[in-house]
Design an enzyme around this catalytic site. Structure first.
Site, PDB file in Angstrom:
ATOM      1  N   GLU A 177       0.786  -1.225   0.000  1.00  0.00           N
ATOM      2  CA  GLU A 177       0.000   0.000   0.000  1.00  0.00           C
ATOM      3  C   GLU A 177       0.826   1.288   0.000  1.00  0.00           C
ATOM      4  OE1 GLU A 177      -2.849  -0.298   3.202  1.00  0.00           O
ATOM      5  OE2 GLU A 177      -3.934  -1.900   2.205  1.00  0.00           O
ATOM      6  N   GLU A 363      -5.232  -8.568   0.607  1.00  0.00           N
ATOM      7  CA  GLU A 363      -5.902  -8.289   1.891  1.00  0.00           C
ATOM      8  C   GLU A 363      -7.379  -8.047   1.636  1.00  0.00           C
ATOM      9  OE1 GLU A 363      -4.404  -5.067   4.354  1.00  0.00           O
ATOM     10  OE2 GLU A 363      -2.339  -5.676   3.956  1.00  0.00           O
TER      11      GLU A 363
HETATM   12  C1  FCB Z   1      -4.472  -2.211   5.538  1.00  0.00           C
HETATM   13  C2  FCB Z   1      -3.081  -2.517   6.049  1.00  0.00           C
HETATM   14  C3  FCB Z   1      -3.047  -3.585   7.112  1.00  0.00           C
HETATM   15  C4  FCB Z   1      -4.204  -3.460   8.068  1.00  0.00           C
HETATM   16  C5  FCB Z   1      -5.505  -3.367   7.325  1.00  0.00           C
HETATM   17  C6  FCB Z   1      -6.723  -3.291   8.223  1.00  0.00           C
HETATM   18  O1  FCB Z   1      -4.501  -0.923   5.028  1.00  0.00           O
HETATM   19  O2  FCB Z   1      -2.256  -2.926   4.987  1.00  0.00           O
HETATM   20  O3  FCB Z   1      -1.810  -3.523   7.744  1.00  0.00           O
HETATM   21  O4  FCB Z   1      -4.003  -2.395   8.909  1.00  0.00           O
HETATM   22  O5  FCB Z   1      -5.486  -2.238   6.492  1.00  0.00           O
END
Ligand code: FCB
Length: 454
Positions: A177, A363
């Protein structure tokens, strides 16, 4: 949190996905490891930030976190028993280097070597993220990612890790990110290092992307059959209304939030319309940088949580655009909209815009105020529903031909959620921070049944 108002779709089943589809969970070093002073680890920007009063909501830090540094065998046993075949983790740079130009710390290298062996012994394919926000503080003291020399320091770190683990780790994610690294950390000031300067944030962003581009050939040189990608946080966008102003605001936001990353990664350079908007804040770009950033990827990692609604906001922020809080829709505990269709829409758009090749959901997950019930279990029905509905949306979009090859739930265990400290729980496994007891939540049991096809 608000209550669900939509019906559950046809439930997903594992057999509806390809046999070689990857099923994982994701974590990151600072959020779970703890052991912040052990085996030669030095201070990271997150240790410094968390120690600054008022920065982390509950005043906590990752100093102990889930004590994964010592308890990883138990955590990996849980992952194996859940039926995972992959696991995404990140490597703490401050465990490896303690000074610029120094030698890598053998104890740090050994830790990750043991960790990888532990994954392989349990049938978990290791997916290593090289940067998930825990920059060594000594580099921040020299300017951090705003300083071009940090790119070289990063490459030394990447070289050390890929040489050491490259015989066993094939899958590498250069950065997690970059938007958050750059904007939340250096413009919004809500994450480490806590700066609030737009121009700095854009320079940080450029150096992060450049470091990605330069790392890819290095990883390929060190790792036989390497598969290299980057994980971006992306949101499908909608304008707050049909007005020309809101639509223009949405496009401005989209230019920086989506195109600013995907355009250069796929060889189109920074978007001209966004350069027009940001004017003097544009980063310094050296000849050859954009070519380096455009190195072909083996996969694209997509982190998806929620869609954003954008409203025109004259005079507000660098883009005169505001992200509206969700209204009259289902949300999770932090007020994030629950929108499974958003995942499908986002993936379809990326495929349409860039044809990036294989994609992985690196994620996706949900935060709720979980409690351990009198029966000793965590009945997190909303998270189970979240997971099931997002997997159903994923199944449908894959059927339409979007090439997604794997899914990593965020997260295996509850953990240190950055500026929210331990107030936010995202795990499929509950952590009792007083005792470090692990408990598989109902959502984790559901994922287990899904993966074992029970
Ligand atoms: C993302 C992050 C991760 C976690 C999630 C909820 O932005 O990459 O580390 O904090 O959100």
């Amino acid at each position: 949190m608000t209550t669900p108002n939509s019906t559950e779709p046809h439930p997903p089943a594992r057999r509806e996905f390809a046999d070689d589809f990857l099923w994982g969970c994701a974590t990151s070093s600072y959020q779970i490891e703890g052991a912040s002073q052990e085996d030669g680890r030095v201070e990271s920007i997150w240790d410094r930030f968390a120690a600054t009063p008022g920065k982390v909501r509950d005043g906590s830090s990752g100093a102990v976190a889930c004590d994964h540094y010592h308890r990883w065998p138990e955590d990996f046993d849980i992952g194996r028993d859940m039926g995972l075949n992959a696991y995404r983790f990140s490597i703490a740079w401050p465990r490896i280097f303690s000074e610029v130009g120094g030698k890598p710390n053998e104890k740090g290298l050994d830790f990750y070597s043991r960790l990888v062996d532990g994954m392989l012994e349990r049938g978990l394919q290791p997916w290593a993220t090289l940067y998930h926000w825990d920059l060594p503080q000594f580099l921040q003291d020299r300017g951090g990612w705003a300083d071009r020399a940090t790119v070289d320091a990063y490459l030394a770190f990447v070289d050390a890790m890929t040489r050491r683990l490259g015989d066993r780790v094939q899958h590498w994610i250069t950065h997690n990110e970059p938007w958050c690294t750059a904007m939340i950390g250096n413009y919004e000031g809500l994450h480490a290092p806590g700066l609030t300067d737009f121009k700095t944030a854009l320079q940080v962003c450029h150096h992060v992307l450049l470091s990605h581009g330069k790392a890819v050939p290095l990883i390929r040189a060190n790792v036989p059959d390497a598969q290299v990608g980057i994980a971006l946080s992306l949101h499908p966008l909608r304008a707050a209304s049909d007005s020309a102003e809101d639509r223009a605001a949405m496009l401005r936001h989209d230019g920086l939030r989506y195109r600013w990353f995907l355009d250069p990664l796929f060889g189109r350079g920074y978007p001209a319309a966004t350069l027009d908007v940001i004017k003097d804040a544009a980063p310094v770009v050296h000849p050859g940088d954009m070519e380096a950033i455009a190195v072909p990827l083996d996969f694209l990692g997509v982190n998806y949580y929620f869609p954003e609604t954008i409203q025109d906001a004259p005079g507000e922020g660098a883009l005169a655009a505001r992200v509206l809080p969700p209204q009259d829709v289902e949300t999770t505990a932090p007020g994030w909209e629950v929108a499974p269709q958003g995942l499908a829409d986002l993936l379809a758009r990326i495929e349409n815009d860039y044809h990036p090749g294989p994609m992985y959901i690196t994620e996706n997950g949900a935060c709720y105020d979980d409690e351990v019930d009198a029966d000793g279990a965590v009945h997190d029905e909303p998270r189970r529903r979240y997971l099931a509905r997002h997997l159903a949306a994923l199944r449908d979009v894959v059927r339409e031909g979007v090439p997604v090859k794997g899914y990593f739930a965020w997260s295996l265990v509850d953990n240190f959620e950055w500026a929210e400290g331990y107030l936010r729980r995202f795990g499929l496994v509950h952590i009792d921070y007083a005792t470090q007891q692990r408990r598989l939540k109902d959502s984790g049991k559901w994922y287990r049944s899904f993966l074992r096809q029970e």
